[in-house]
Design a protein around this motif. Structure first.
Motif, PDB file in Angstrom:
ATOM      1  N   ILE A 118       0.879  -1.165   0.000  1.00 41.02           N
ATOM      2  CA  ILE A 118       0.000   0.000   0.000  1.00 41.02           C
ATOM      3  C   ILE A 118       0.915   1.213   0.000  1.00 41.02           C
ATOM      4  CG2 ILE A 118      -1.784   1.262   1.244  1.00 41.02           C
ATOM      5  CD1 ILE A 118      -2.689  -1.426   2.425  1.00 41.02           C
ATOM      6  N   LYS A 119       0.728   2.099  -0.939  1.00 42.08           N
ATOM      7  CA  LYS A 119       1.662   3.201  -1.138  1.00 42.08           C
ATOM      8  C   LYS A 119       0.932   4.541  -1.102  1.00 42.08           C
ATOM      9  CE  LYS A 119       5.239   4.720  -4.424  1.00 42.08           C
ATOM     10  NZ  LYS A 119       5.919   4.380  -5.710  1.00 42.08           N
ATOM     11  N   VAL A 120       1.393   5.432  -0.213  1.00 38.25           N
ATOM     12  CA  VAL A 120       0.860   6.793  -0.149  1.00 38.25           C
ATOM     13  C   VAL A 120       1.722   7.681  -1.043  1.00 38.25           C
ATOM     14  CG1 VAL A 120       0.428   8.787   1.332  1.00 38.25           C
ATOM     15  CG2 VAL A 120      -0.037   6.464   2.184  1.00 38.25           C
ATOM     16  N   GLU A 121       1.095   8.329  -1.996  1.00 36.89           N
ATOM     17  CA  GLU A 121       1.840   9.160  -2.938  1.00 36.89           C
ATOM     18  C   GLU A 121       1.923  10.603  -2.443  1.00 36.89           C
ATOM     19  OE1 GLU A 121      -0.200   8.668  -6.649  1.00 36.89           O
ATOM     20  OE2 GLU A 121       0.766   6.758  -7.062  1.00 36.89           O
ATOM     21  N   ARG A 122       2.968  11.291  -2.866  1.00 38.05           N
ATOM     22  CA  ARG A 122       3.123  12.701  -2.522  1.00 38.05           C
ATOM     23  C   ARG A 122       2.078  13.547  -3.258  1.00 38.05           C
ATOM     24  NH1 ARG A 122       8.453  11.353  -1.798  1.00 38.05           N
ATOM     25  NH2 ARG A 122       9.384  12.267   0.101  1.00 38.05           N
ATOM     26  N   SER A 123       1.642  14.604  -2.580  1.00 40.52           N
ATOM     27  CA  SER A 123       0.757  15.580  -3.199  1.00 40.52           C
ATOM     28  C   SER A 123       0.867  16.875  -2.402  1.00 40.52           C
ATOM     29  CB  SER A 123      -0.694  15.078  -3.211  1.00 40.52           C
ATOM     30  OG  SER A 123      -1.242  15.104  -1.910  1.00 40.52           O
ATOM     31  N   PRO A 124       0.508  18.015  -2.992  1.00 37.37           N
ATOM     32  CA  PRO A 124       0.614  19.290  -2.276  1.00 37.37           C
ATOM     33  C   PRO A 124      -0.222  19.355  -1.004  1.00 37.37           C
ATOM     34  CG  PRO A 124       0.358  19.652  -4.633  1.00 37.37           C
ATOM     35  CD  PRO A 124       0.121  18.192  -4.402  1.00 37.37           C
ATOM     36  N   ASP A 125      -1.314  18.563  -0.933  1.00 37.29           N
ATOM     37  CA  ASP A 125      -2.215  18.628   0.215  1.00 37.29           C
ATOM     38  C   ASP A 125      -2.018  17.486   1.212  1.00 37.29           C
ATOM     39  OD1 ASP A 125      -3.481  20.895  -0.908  1.00 37.29           O
ATOM     40  OD2 ASP A 125      -4.732  19.597  -2.163  1.00 37.29           O
ATOM     41  N   ALA A 126      -1.014  16.656   1.009  1.00 38.42           N
ATOM     42  CA  ALA A 126      -0.849  15.472   1.850  1.00 38.42           C
ATOM     43  C   ALA A 126      -0.522  15.822   3.293  1.00 38.42           C
ATOM     44  CB  ALA A 126       0.233  14.565   1.268  1.00 38.42           C
ATOM     45  N   ALA A 127       0.339  16.807   3.520  1.00 40.96           N
ATOM     46  CA  ALA A 127       0.774  17.140   4.874  1.00 40.96           C
ATOM     47  C   ALA A 127      -0.395  17.585   5.755  1.00 40.96           C
ATOM     48  CB  ALA A 127       1.845  18.223   4.827  1.00 40.96           C
ATOM     49  N   GLN A 128      -1.430  18.185   5.155  1.00 39.77           N
ATOM     50  CA  GLN A 128      -2.583  18.650   5.931  1.00 39.77           C
ATOM     51  C   GLN A 128      -3.652  17.573   6.086  1.00 39.77           C
ATOM     52  OE1 GLN A 128      -1.390  20.645   3.174  1.00 39.77           O
ATOM     53  NE2 GLN A 128      -0.046  21.568   4.726  1.00 39.77           N
ATOM     54  N   ASN A 129      -3.426  16.408   5.496  1.00 39.44           N
ATOM     55  CA  ASN A 129      -4.472  15.380   5.494  1.00 39.44           C
ATOM     56  C   ASN A 129      -3.929  13.994   5.833  1.00 39.44           C
ATOM     57  OD1 ASN A 129      -7.024  16.811   4.388  1.00 39.44           O
ATOM     58  ND2 ASN A 129      -5.421  17.439   2.955  1.00 39.44           N
ATOM     59  N   THR A 130      -2.952  13.930   6.735  1.00 38.21           N
ATOM     60  CA  THR A 130      -2.389  12.618   7.074  1.00 38.21           C
ATOM     61  C   THR A 130      -3.408  11.723   7.775  1.00 38.21           C
ATOM     62  OG1 THR A 130      -1.467  13.533   9.131  1.00 38.21           O
ATOM     63  CG2 THR A 130      -0.012  13.445   7.205  1.00 38.21           C
ATOM     64  N   LYS A 131      -4.295  12.299   8.580  1.00 35.61           N
ATOM     65  CA  LYS A 131      -5.288  11.464   9.263  1.00 35.61           C
ATOM     66  C   LYS A 131      -6.240  10.826   8.262  1.00 35.61           C
ATOM     67  CE  LYS A 131      -8.328  11.322  13.283  1.00 35.61           C
ATOM     68  NZ  LYS A 131      -8.933  12.090  14.405  1.00 35.61           N
ATOM     69  N   ALA A 132      -6.607  11.552   7.226  1.00 34.05           N
ATOM     70  CA  ALA A 132      -7.455  10.977   6.182  1.00 34.05           C
ATOM     71  C   ALA A 132      -6.730   9.850   5.464  1.00 34.05           C
ATOM     72  CB  ALA A 132      -7.872  12.061   5.195  1.00 34.05           C
ATOM     73  N   LEU A 133      -5.454  10.041   5.167  1.00 31.40           N
ATOM     74  CA  LEU A 133      -4.670   9.010   4.501  1.00 31.40           C
ATOM     75  C   LEU A 133      -4.528   7.768   5.375  1.00 31.40           C
ATOM     76  CD1 LEU A 133      -1.931  11.301   2.931  1.00 31.40           C
ATOM     77  CD2 LEU A 133      -3.537   9.866   1.642  1.00 31.40           C
ATOM     78  N   VAL A 134      -4.263   7.970   6.665  1.00 28.50           N
ATOM     79  CA  VAL A 134      -4.133   6.836   7.585  1.00 28.50           C
ATOM     80  C   VAL A 134      -5.456   6.083   7.680  1.00 28.50           C
ATOM     81  CG1 VAL A 134      -3.843   6.220  10.016  1.00 28.50           C
ATOM     82  CG2 VAL A 134      -2.216   7.760   8.919  1.00 28.50           C
ATOM     83  N   ASN A 135      -6.556   6.812   7.782  1.00 25.94           N
ATOM     84  CA  ASN A 135      -7.862   6.167   7.833  1.00 25.94           C
ATOM     85  C   ASN A 135      -8.112   5.347   6.578  1.00 25.94           C
ATOM     86  OD1 ASN A 135     -10.931   6.206   7.132  1.00 25.94           O
ATOM     87  ND2 ASN A 135     -10.885   6.630   9.337  1.00 25.94           N
ATOM     88  N   ALA A 136      -7.751   5.892   5.408  1.00 27.37           N
ATOM     89  CA  ALA A 136      -7.957   5.174   4.153  1.00 27.37           C
ATOM     90  C   ALA A 136      -7.093   3.919   4.084  1.00 27.37           C
ATOM     91  CB  ALA A 136      -7.644   6.094   2.971  1.00 27.37           C
ATOM     92  N   VAL A 137      -5.852   4.012   4.573  1.00 26.36           N
ATOM     93  CA  VAL A 137      -4.968   2.836   4.600  1.00 26.36           C
ATOM     94  C   VAL A 137      -5.581   1.739   5.469  1.00 26.36           C
ATOM     95  CG1 VAL A 137      -2.760   1.958   5.457  1.00 26.36           C
ATOM     96  CG2 VAL A 137      -2.815   4.051   4.101  1.00 26.36           C
ATOM     97  N   LEU A 138      -6.025   2.088   6.667  1.00 28.34           N
ATOM     98  CA  LEU A 138      -6.601   1.096   7.571  1.00 28.34           C
ATOM     99  C   LEU A 138      -7.897   0.519   7.015  1.00 28.34           C
ATOM    100  CD1 LEU A 138      -5.972   2.758  11.062  1.00 28.34           C
ATOM    101  CD2 LEU A 138      -4.576   1.064   9.845  1.00 28.34           C
ATOM    102  N   ARG A 139      -8.642   1.340   6.247  1.00 29.94           N
ATOM    103  CA  ARG A 139      -9.871   0.840   5.644  1.00 29.94           C
ATOM    104  C   ARG A 139      -9.602  -0.186   4.560  1.00 29.94           C
ATOM    105  NH1 ARG A 139     -13.420  -0.085   2.659  1.00 29.94           N
ATOM    106  NH2 ARG A 139     -11.933   0.129   0.982  1.00 29.94           N
ATOM    107  N   LEU A 140      -8.411  -0.090   3.933  1.00 27.17           N
ATOM    108  CA  LEU A 140      -8.045  -1.039   2.888  1.00 27.17           C
ATOM    109  C   LEU A 140      -7.648  -2.409   3.447  1.00 27.17           C
ATOM    110  CD1 LEU A 140      -5.920   1.202   0.486  1.00 27.17           C
ATOM    111  CD2 LEU A 140      -8.142   0.164  -0.020  1.00 27.17           C
TER     112      LEU A 140
END
Length: 212
Positions: A118-140
């Protein structure tokens, strides 16, 4: 309701872990190469987040700002090992890390006993949305485990690893100091996309107590 069911699944699901190391990677100096994970992977699930500008922005809006996480899948061809084209798997929407909705674009089909990342890609808005990314990873994770596939590792941009570690604790995933090889629990192995971060996290009832 779907997110509540997923959260319940994560809380109750257990995974038999056969650890290949007696101690977790606890040093920032331990070398590794994330490209090796991709070379050995049968599939990749990639996540990318962006903030939707001016969406649901109105006076006293309980939803603004809205972040959108897209998940793509990519599988290897069994015949020659080449990567197939990327496919849109699902889109998730969040407000300050809290899930608002999900749209699944197609059925995910991972071969039984296959291994992937599972790979999180870089994006301009990633730093402000790490909790959303973590939630999405755990949902997968339940999606992957239901197909009896194995997630080898979660690869995260180096600059997001520390914030992601903090956000993981909100979902009861805490850093593991030792891997016994005998624990039956939900295990998450997270590494950065360049040397400097390589750690394991266990799902626990509270810090220091592994949920058996």
């Amino acid at each position: 309701m779907k997110f509540l069911l997923v959260a319940l699944w994560i809380a109750l699901s257990v995974l038999s872990v056969s650890a290949y190391a007696q101690s977790s990677a606890d040093s920032d100096a331990i070398p590794f190469n994330t490209e090796k994970y991709e070379e050995n992977a049968d599939w990749i699930l990639a996540l990318k987040v962006r903030t939707i500008k001016d969406y649901l922005q109105f006076n006293r809006s309980p939803f603004y700002p809205v972040a959108c996480v897209t998940v793509t899948s990519q599988l290897r061809q069994e015949s020659n090992g080449a990567w197939k084209d990327k496919r849109n798997y699902e889109t998730l929407w969040y407000h300050h890390g809290a899930p608002l909705g999900l749209r699944r674009h197609e059925v995910l089909s991972l071969p039984k006993d296959s291994h992937g990342i599972i790979k999180v890609e870089r994006s301009p808005d990633a730093a402000q949305n790490t909790k959303a990314l973590v939630n999405a990873v755990l949902r997968l994770l339940p999606d992957v485990h239901l197909m009896k596939a194995v997630p080898l590792v979660v690869v995260v941009p180096h600059e997001l690893c520390r914030p992601a570690e903090t956000d993981l604790s909100a979902f009861r995933f805490f850093r593991a100091k030792k891997i016994t090889g005998d624990a039956t629990t939900m295990l998450l192995h997270m590494v950065s996309d360049r040397p400097g971060f390589d750690r394991y996290f266990y799902y626990t009832t509270k810090y220091g107590e592994i949920l058996d």
